[in-house]
Design a protein around this motif. Structure first.
Motif, PDB file in Angstrom:
ATOM      1  N   LEU A  18      38.522  15.062 -45.185  1.00  0.00           N
ATOM      2  CA  LEU A  18      39.109  14.114 -46.331  1.00  0.00           C
ATOM      3  C   LEU A  18      39.152  15.295 -47.697  1.00  0.00           C
ATOM      4  N   LYS A  19      39.326  16.417 -47.458  1.00  0.00           N
ATOM      5  CA  LYS A  19      39.240  17.401 -48.510  1.00  0.00           C
ATOM      6  C   LYS A  19      40.825  17.275 -49.320  1.00  0.00           C
ATOM      7  N   ALA A  20      40.604  17.724 -50.643  1.00  0.00           N
ATOM      8  CA  ALA A  20      41.666  17.610 -51.350  1.00  0.00           C
ATOM      9  C   ALA A  20      42.376  16.285 -51.571  1.00  0.00           C
ATOM     10  N   ALA A  26      41.903  13.630 -49.768  1.00  0.00           N
ATOM     11  CA  ALA A  26      42.260  13.372 -48.325  1.00  0.00           C
ATOM     12  C   ALA A  26      43.938  13.540 -48.280  1.00  0.00           C
ATOM     13  N   TYR A  27      44.111  14.751 -48.499  1.00  0.00           N
ATOM     14  CA  TYR A  27      45.543  15.438 -48.436  1.00  0.00           C
ATOM     15  C   TYR A  27      46.449  14.427 -49.180  1.00  0.00           C
ATOM     16  N   GLY A  28      45.933  14.387 -50.301  1.00  0.00           N
ATOM     17  CA  GLY A  28      46.701  13.416 -51.324  1.00  0.00           C
ATOM     18  C   GLY A  28      46.714  11.939 -51.228  1.00  0.00           C
ATOM     19  N   ILE A  39      30.541  20.143 -45.553  1.00  0.00           N
ATOM     20  CA  ILE A  39      31.316  20.758 -46.508  1.00  0.00           C
ATOM     21  C   ILE A  39      31.907  22.287 -45.746  1.00  0.00           C
ATOM     22  N   LEU A  40      33.219  22.389 -45.770  1.00  0.00           N
ATOM     23  CA  LEU A  40      33.597  23.361 -44.971  1.00  0.00           C
ATOM     24  C   LEU A  40      33.692  24.513 -45.646  1.00  0.00           C
ATOM     25  N   GLY A  41      33.630  24.745 -47.003  1.00  0.00           N
ATOM     26  CA  GLY A  41      33.745  25.716 -47.871  1.00  0.00           C
ATOM     27  C   GLY A  41      32.494  26.297 -48.587  1.00  0.00           C
ATOM     28  N   THR A  80      34.008  27.175 -34.948  1.00  0.00           N
ATOM     29  CA  THR A  80      35.021  28.071 -35.156  1.00  0.00           C
ATOM     30  C   THR A  80      36.191  27.239 -35.462  1.00  0.00           C
ATOM     31  N   HIS A  81      37.115  28.139 -36.199  1.00  0.00           N
ATOM     32  CA  HIS A  81      38.170  27.517 -36.533  1.00  0.00           C
ATOM     33  C   HIS A  81      39.538  28.380 -35.820  1.00  0.00           C
ATOM     34  N   LEU A  82      40.491  27.846 -35.288  1.00  0.00           N
ATOM     35  CA  LEU A  82      41.612  28.407 -34.715  1.00  0.00           C
ATOM     36  C   LEU A  82      42.770  28.545 -35.565  1.00  0.00           C
ATOM     37  N   GLN A 111      38.230  22.515 -32.694  1.00  0.00           N
ATOM     38  CA  GLN A 111      39.608  21.820 -32.786  1.00  0.00           C
ATOM     39  C   GLN A 111      39.685  21.302 -34.216  1.00  0.00           C
ATOM     40  N   SER A 112      40.751  21.521 -34.906  1.00  0.00           N
ATOM     41  CA  SER A 112      41.309  20.599 -35.874  1.00  0.00           C
ATOM     42  C   SER A 112      42.596  19.878 -35.250  1.00  0.00           C
ATOM     43  N   SER A 113      43.406  19.321 -35.885  1.00  0.00           N
ATOM     44  CA  SER A 113      44.531  18.529 -35.488  1.00  0.00           C
ATOM     45  C   SER A 113      45.131  19.317 -34.391  1.00  0.00           C
ATOM     46  N   TYR A 114      45.721  20.613 -34.606  1.00  0.00           N
ATOM     47  CA  TYR A 114      46.527  21.190 -33.418  1.00  0.00           C
ATOM     48  C   TYR A 114      45.722  21.742 -32.437  1.00  0.00           C
ATOM     49  N   VAL A 162      36.014  16.703 -33.136  1.00  0.00           N
ATOM     50  CA  VAL A 162      37.307  17.098 -33.528  1.00  0.00           C
ATOM     51  C   VAL A 162      37.623  17.048 -35.072  1.00  0.00           C
ATOM     52  N   ARG A 163      37.811  17.867 -35.835  1.00  0.00           N
ATOM     53  CA  ARG A 163      37.923  17.743 -37.177  1.00  0.00           C
ATOM     54  C   ARG A 163      39.527  17.733 -37.465  1.00  0.00           C
ATOM     55  N   ALA A 164      39.746  16.384 -37.630  1.00  0.00           N
ATOM     56  CA  ALA A 164      41.115  16.061 -37.823  1.00  0.00           C
ATOM     57  C   ALA A 164      41.619  16.017 -39.261  1.00  0.00           C
ATOM     58  N   GLY A 165      42.600  16.631 -39.740  1.00  0.00           N
ATOM     59  CA  GLY A 165      43.082  16.355 -41.065  1.00  0.00           C
ATOM     60  C   GLY A 165      44.332  15.773 -41.090  1.00  0.00           C
ATOM     61  N   ILE A 166      45.415  16.767 -40.967  1.00  0.00           N
ATOM     62  CA  ILE A 166      47.004  16.436 -40.903  1.00  0.00           C
ATOM     63  C   ILE A 166      47.326  15.056 -40.045  1.00  0.00           C
ATOM     64  N   ALA A 167      46.951  15.290 -38.775  1.00  0.00           N
ATOM     65  CA  ALA A 167      47.183  14.334 -37.518  1.00  0.00           C
ATOM     66  C   ALA A 167      46.621  12.812 -38.074  1.00  0.00           C
TER      67      ALA A 167
END
Ligand code: PLP
Length: 717
Positions: free
Chosen positions: A379-381, A383-385, A425-427, A501-503, A544-547, A560-565
């Motif tokens: 849900l960062k930023a 939640a992508y706007g 918190i990812l950052g 980890t992040h791909l 995994q993130s979305s992709y 699964v850390r899903a954002g954009i999807a």
């Protein structure tokens, strides 16, 4: 649903509760029947004050709403209202000789804290004391133990109130209550009565935040039953002559529990004015009771206005209501002058959220995940706007229990919205903010060894996930650094909950990228193996993130850390993915035509005269620009608005707050027409992927820049 969630039921019942309080003080049924009067004023109307307290608790206390400022604001506001009420009622105190009694100072102090300087004003100090006690108890003990404590206090109060006759017969108790009543007139006050209702309000809020609720039928049946039992209890006690006072019943507790569940089920638009109305009714009515009596005496209408209790009640209600409505109108006007008002349906440019699609996407992703894997909604930023509040609450209600954000501020914000469960918190967060991390129960990413040591030194127990760099070379421990990770695992103040980890090339199915990604995954598992050899196993593992999910669905992780999807769009156009999921866009961006002008052939439009009409043209001005997140490099036709189902290309350059489109070929465009910038209008659809592509970017950037200035409206809430 929006940031000002509207509990219409609570708003309306405020008014009902205020009327019940007036009834207590005027006994409307007294001249009809003694029994009916007793039932109304001594039993039924007793739900009024607990309701007010629960409503305050509901908005003030929930497990994670540990925002001190909220409590402070509440206390300050109530103190001001208390002060004003004391002043308003001062003539009555003067009239009834309050200030000529003996022991004025101790009496005044006692009244200020417990009993109120006029009979009905006890509610205000009780609210302050009760809110403070409940808030502290919840914070220190958690909701359940706080409830037990508050129940204990209520129990003590009970035997000084409706059950006093029982306690009075037992000698140590008798002595105890004797002492107690030296300091307070009743036990129905901020110490014994109020806390339990504040805590119960907080529990209701917590339930709402989790999307759990009591089914309507059971709430209705529960209320009906406990109300009957309360009537029975009150009548029985009264008949046996046991009460010293009759405000506190045993069955009042379940009664309030179910009544409140009924009220919060009724959602709709907010009725802000009712709140002010109810408050003013509450404060002003004693003055108007006296006013009505005085008026009756002067006009010789005593028979009608005083002796007929129902007419008396109605007269007081009408007069109080007139004052209340006036006050509410005034306060609304003041608020409007002071605050920023968004008028629904009249925005210049807005985001429309389809929350059904959001729910659908979450479900679709969950189904595509391996068994045992959980969705962590990113849900960062904003939640992508899309708006963090709307998305977080929708997902929490459907049972999502893990969230990720980029900053500590975003994490705290989620807690303040009442979101429970894990928030990662990812950052980066400054290590000295460890206290806040612990206080808000946020999980921090360890971005490296040095960082872990600094965080550990803060001596606050913090939940953490270890981030491993497997090739992106951004954040994380080096994949060879098993030894350092082992050391981190023994650090006292770090509570290791996960490792991830992040791909960095999971979106590409090119052979070399797939090879690289498989290398990343392989070395991550190798590291986990080494840790295991050292006797370390970490609860949550994720990659995994979305992709990552769309292209590597066979990976079996904990999250699964899903954002954009989740938001139903791909990062870019035409990206092939191994999983082909039915994901639906959640966001539409709209604006409206505010001005139409005619341009002669050869005239130019906008900054730098970048557009010159080659024919006589009609141009519409839309009040949305790059300040709203529409990239300036979409100027000159790269962006096309859809108006009346037809495409209208941008002419000239996009400005910060405005853009102009060519509507020459479109029939019947009027000022006020909606223009769709992203989303669907009839058969035409503008996809975020398409715009991102034309702007030489990805949807992640495009959407996350639609930050603060746009208003959000929701469908499917
Ligand atoms: C932003 C982010 C995500 C979400 O990425 P999407 O591609 O939007 O799903 C996942 N993990 C990390 C570490 C991120 O920074």
């Amino acid at each position: 649903m929006n940031d000002r969630t509207a509990y219409t039921g609570i708003d309306y019942f405020r008014l009902g509760a205020a009327l019940l309080v007036i009834a207590i003080h005027t006994s409307p049924l007294a001249s009809i029947s003694e029994g009916a009067d007793f039932f109304l004023t001594r039993i039924a109307a007793r739900v009024a004050v607990p309701f007010f307290m629960m409503a305050s608790g509901f908005f003030l206390i929930s497990q994670y709403a540990f925002d001190n400022r909220k409590l402070k604001t509440f206390l300050k506001k109530t103190a001001v209202i208390y002060g004003i009420s004391i002043l308003v009622c001062l003539p009555l105190n003067l009239y009834n000789g309050y200030f000529s009694g003996a022991h004025l100072l101790p009496k005044l102090l006692q009244d200020l804290i417990f009993d109120g300087t006029l009979y009905h004003l006890w509610y205000l100090p009780a609210s302050m004391l009760g809110a403070g006690i409940a808030w502290l108890a919840v914070r220190k003990l958690g909701l359940k133990k706080a409830l037990l404590t508050a129940l204990l206090l209520y129990g003590i109060g009970l035997f000084g109130d409706s059950y006093y006759g029982l306690a009075a017969g037992i000698s140590p108790l008798n002595g105890f209550y004797g002492q107690l009543f030296e300091v307070m007139d009743y036990t129905r006050n901020g110490l014994f009565f109020a806390p339990v209702f504040f805590v119960m309000g907080g529990m209701a809020a917590e339930e709402c935040a989790r999307g759990k609720g009591c089914p309507l039928q059971s709430a209705g049946a529960g209320f009906f039953l406990s109300f009957l039992l309360m009537c029975w209890e009150g009548t029985l006690l009264h008949g046996a002559g046991i009460p010293r006072h009759d405000s506190m019943y045993l069955f009042l507790l379940p009664c309030m529990y179910f009544l409140f569940r009924l009220l919060i089920a009724w959602r709709g638009s907010r009725r802000e004015g009712l709140r002010t109305c109810a408050l003013v009714l509450y404060i002003i009515h004693p003055v108007l009771i006296v006013g009505v009596r005085l008026g009756a005496k002067l006009s010789g209408l005593e028979k009608l206005l005083i002796e007929n209790s129902l007419v008396h009640f109605l007269a007081v209600v009408l007069l109080s209501a007139a004052v209340a409505v006036g006050a509410a109108a005034l306060s609304k006007r003041r608020k409007r002058n002071r605050g920023i008002s968004r008028v629904p349906g009249k925005e210049r440019a807005w985001i429309e959220l389809d929350l059904d699609n959001l729910r659908h996407n979450a479900e679709t992703l969950k189904k595509a995940m391996q068994p045992g894997c959980e969705l962590m909604a990113v849900l960062k930023a904003q939640a992508y706007g899309h708006g963090m509040y709307e998305t977080a609450v929708t997902l929490a209600r459907m049972g999502v229990r893990a969230f990720a954000v980029a900053t500590i501020e975003e994490g705290i914000r989620l807690r303040r919205y009442g979101i429970s469960g894990e928030i990662l918190i990812l950052g980066y967060t400054h290590p000295e903010r460890a206290g806040e991390l612990a206080g808000y129960d946020l999980t921090q990413t360890l971005i490296g060894y040095q960082y872990a040591r600094l965080l550990n030194r803060q001596r606050r127990p913090v939940k953490v996930h270890i981030k491993v760099d497997t090739g992106m070379h951004r954040l994380g421990f080096d994949k060879e650094d098993a030894e350092k990770i082992v050391r981190v695992c023994s650090m006292r103040n770090l509570n290791i909950q996960g490792i991830y980890t992040h791909l960095c090339a999971a979106d590409s199915l090119k052979q070399e990228d797939v090879g690289f990604t498989e290398g990343q995954i392989g070395s991550f598992y190798e590291l986990l193996g080494m840790l295991e050899e050292n006797g370390i196993s970490i609860p949550k593992v994720h990659i995994q993130s979305s992709y990552g999910l769309l292209n590597y669905p066979e990976l079996s992780c904990d999250y699964v850390r899903a954002g954009i999807a989740l938001y139903g769009v791909y990062s870019s156009l035409g990206a092939q993915t191994r999983l082909d999921l039915d994901l639906r866009p959640v966001l539409s961006l709209k604006s409206r035509v505010v001005l139409i002008r005619h341009i002669e052939k050869g005239e130019s439009v906008g900054y730098g005269r970048a557009f010159t009409a080659h024919r006589e043209s009609r141009i519409a001005v839309l009040p949305a620009g790059y300040g709203d997140g529409l990239p300036r490099n979409l100027s000159a036709g790269r962006l096309k608005a859809v108006i009346r189902g037809q495409s209208a290309p941008v002419v000239g350059r996009i400005c910060m707050d405005q853009l102009m489109v060519d509507i020459t070929g479109i029939e019947g465009v009027c000022v006020g027409d909606t223009a769709t910038l992203i989303g669907r209008d009839n058969k035409l659809q503008v996809r975020a992927e398409d715009l991102a592509e034309r702007g030489e970017s990805i949807t992640n950037e495009l959407l996350s820049r639609m930050g603060e200035r746009l208003v959000r409206t929701t469908a499917g809430a």
